[in-house]
Design a protein around this motif. Sequence first.
Motif, mmCIF file in Angstrom:
data_model
loop_
_atom_site.group_PDB
_atom_site.id
_atom_site.type_symbol
_atom_site.label_atom_id
_atom_site.label_comp_id
_atom_site.label_asym_id
_atom_site.label_seq_id
_atom_site.Cartn_x
_atom_site.Cartn_y
_atom_site.Cartn_z
ATOM 1 N N THR A 1 -3.019 0.556 -3.829
ATOM 2 C CA THR A 1 -2.381 -0.706 -3.482
ATOM 3 C C THR A 1 -1.872 -1.315 -4.771
ATOM 4 O OG1 THR A 1 -3.826 -1.067 -1.591
ATOM 5 C CG2 THR A 1 -2.708 -2.995 -2.478
ATOM 6 N N SER B 1 0.865 -1.183 0.000
ATOM 7 C CA SER B 1 0.000 0.000 0.000
ATOM 8 C C SER B 1 0.897 1.226 0.000
ATOM 9 C CB SER B 1 -0.951 0.008 1.190
ATOM 10 O OG SER B 1 -0.240 0.106 2.397
ATOM 11 N N ASN C 1 -2.846 6.385 -1.423
ATOM 12 C CA ASN C 1 -4.059 5.576 -1.231
ATOM 13 C C ASN C 1 -4.276 4.528 -2.315
ATOM 14 O OD1 ASN C 1 -4.852 6.864 1.189
ATOM 15 N ND2 ASN C 1 -5.615 8.588 -0.006
#
Length: 111
Positions: A81, A75, A79
């Motif tokens: 992944t 991550s 914000n």
Amino acid sequence: MSTRTRSRIVGFLVTAAAAAALGVAAPAARAQSAARTAVLSVNCSTGTFGSDGTQQYFTISCSATGTTKWWVNVSCSNNTTRTAGPYTTFQNVRVYCPPNTTALRGWVSYV
């Protein structure tokens, strides 16, 4: 993600800040599912964080048993992944965050 898949996500989670603050690497990950018909497992080295100029990454080496498929995830501070895989054999994997972002935590998931 199905409940069955979600229940098999590895409990291996490393936070970059925690590892850096302690001055140690995270413990090696060893995961095994609760499936009774087939033993699924992933054996991993200690995951680490690094940087190639403006890109930070999470790197780890893992191998799997049977028909296990596994992924490496990181991550990032924007914000997002990032995920690499699936893999079914031994691999050294490095997953990058976008340029000028921070790698916050890394983990391995499998089914």
